[in-house]
Write a protein that holds these residues in place. Sequence first.
Motif, PDB file in Angstrom:
ATOM      1  N   LEU A 167       1.685  -2.270  -9.329  1.00  9.08           N
ATOM      2  CA  LEU A 167       3.043  -1.713  -9.221  1.00  9.08           C
ATOM      3  C   LEU A 167       3.909  -2.049 -10.432  1.00  9.08           C
ATOM      4  O   LEU A 167       4.941  -1.418 -10.634  1.00  9.08           O
ATOM      5  N   PHE A 209      -2.130  -4.441  -6.887  1.00  9.62           N
ATOM      6  CA  PHE A 209      -1.714  -3.099  -6.470  1.00  9.62           C
ATOM      7  C   PHE A 209      -1.211  -2.274  -7.657  1.00  9.62           C
ATOM      8  O   PHE A 209      -0.987  -1.072  -7.525  1.00  9.62           O
ATOM      9  N   GLU A 267       0.837  -1.210   0.000  1.00 11.76           N
ATOM     10  CA  GLU A 267       0.000   0.000   0.000  1.00 11.76           C
ATOM     11  C   GLU A 267       0.871   1.259   0.000  1.00 11.76           C
ATOM     12  O   GLU A 267       0.590   2.230  -0.721  1.00 11.76           O
ATOM     13  N   GLN A 326       2.339   1.695  -3.428  1.00 16.95           N
ATOM     14  CA  GLN A 326       1.336   2.219  -4.361  1.00 16.95           C
ATOM     15  C   GLN A 326       1.194   3.740  -4.224  1.00 16.95           C
ATOM     16  O   GLN A 326       1.152   4.471  -5.229  1.00 16.95           O
TER      17      GLN A 326
END
Length: 409
Positions: free
Chosen positions: A275, A273, A240, A243
Amino acid sequence: MKSFPKNFIYLWHYLEWGGAQVLFFGLMKEAKKKGEVLAVMPKGSNMQLLKFLNNLGVSYEFFDAHIDAAPADSLKRKLERHWKKLYCEFVLLKYVGKYDLKNSVVHTELAPWQSLWALLWLCRKSTVFMTMHNSLPAVRRWRFLLWKLKFQILSRNKNFHLFTANQDTKESLRPFVSGEFLETVKVIYANINPEEIDEALMAQVDRAVYSKKYNLPKEKFFVFCVGQFIDRKGRWIFLEAAQMLLKDNNDIAFVWISNSKPSAVDLEKAQSFGLGENFRFITSDQVGSEHIDLFKLMRLADVFALPSYLEGLPISIIEAMGLGIPTISTEINAIPEAIKHLQTGLLIDTGNSIALKDAIQKLKDNDELRENLSKNGREYALAKFSEKKVAKIAVESYIEAYQQRMNDN
């Protein structure tokens, strides 16, 4: 005249491996100076672990059982897991019974609150040590009383000896054991080999070559984490934060190194996510068969971050600090014994991806702070968490306890 144990037997009953075995490595090196060293573990143990033991010149053997570490969400699963643990302990004890336990020291990962009868059996046969890595959690009253009873029984046995891997864990024992017994508990910290760390720092590490080898993006600010890819290590908090950081930074990338491959479900969630190439997952068997290979790869890191929810004192934090990597972790359990906020690293609250994001950004933007934390963290880690110092405490304790047992007999 001093008598020494014939054998030093290191024993565990699970397939996953990590900080406990890394701690054992240092102890094994020192114990080899006094007698034969043997590791006993379940069949099917990780090949990377066996390579490390081979490099140490440590013999190992297998028994045909292991505990079930998977979550138990139903009564049926709990009963299945408990039965498998009992069976595993039976197989384990039957296997080690073939050794000359009377003239040995056994250092095991069997926990007093889970494996009372197995530990009592070992104590009848040998000099037994166990290391607690994490502080005991808060539990319901009935379980607390049951655990206390088990600790009281074991702590009264002259052949049972306890180490803790940090001071926080030792303090958590206070409600369970007498003050007299607690005084005998020695702290053997997670530790590093300064010579191995220095060798890794002196080795030539071409950033471009290593980036290509591990398929990492070029010319990025790297944030590394080393540890099992599991919830309590804060894996989703790490992603998180990644991100959020990538929304404002196009020159940053994230790497997680683990000793086992994540499940397909976990990989799918990690990919969600978004990435892309800015997140790479690397398993330890891709890195090499020697611990120094991991250290060389870690030298690419500009920052190390481990946002754990529950820990003892992770060896990966000590290693990162020893390598001079500015380190971020959570203010829980024993981690503050290594990371002093704004002195040897940065501490954040658990479960807070925004705090992790801000801490990484702060280090990325502040070269002077990174340099200070790098220098101070390295000095502190080398001074407090030396492998030789810790191993000497442990092996001297083995010999003292063994000699006392021989004298009593």
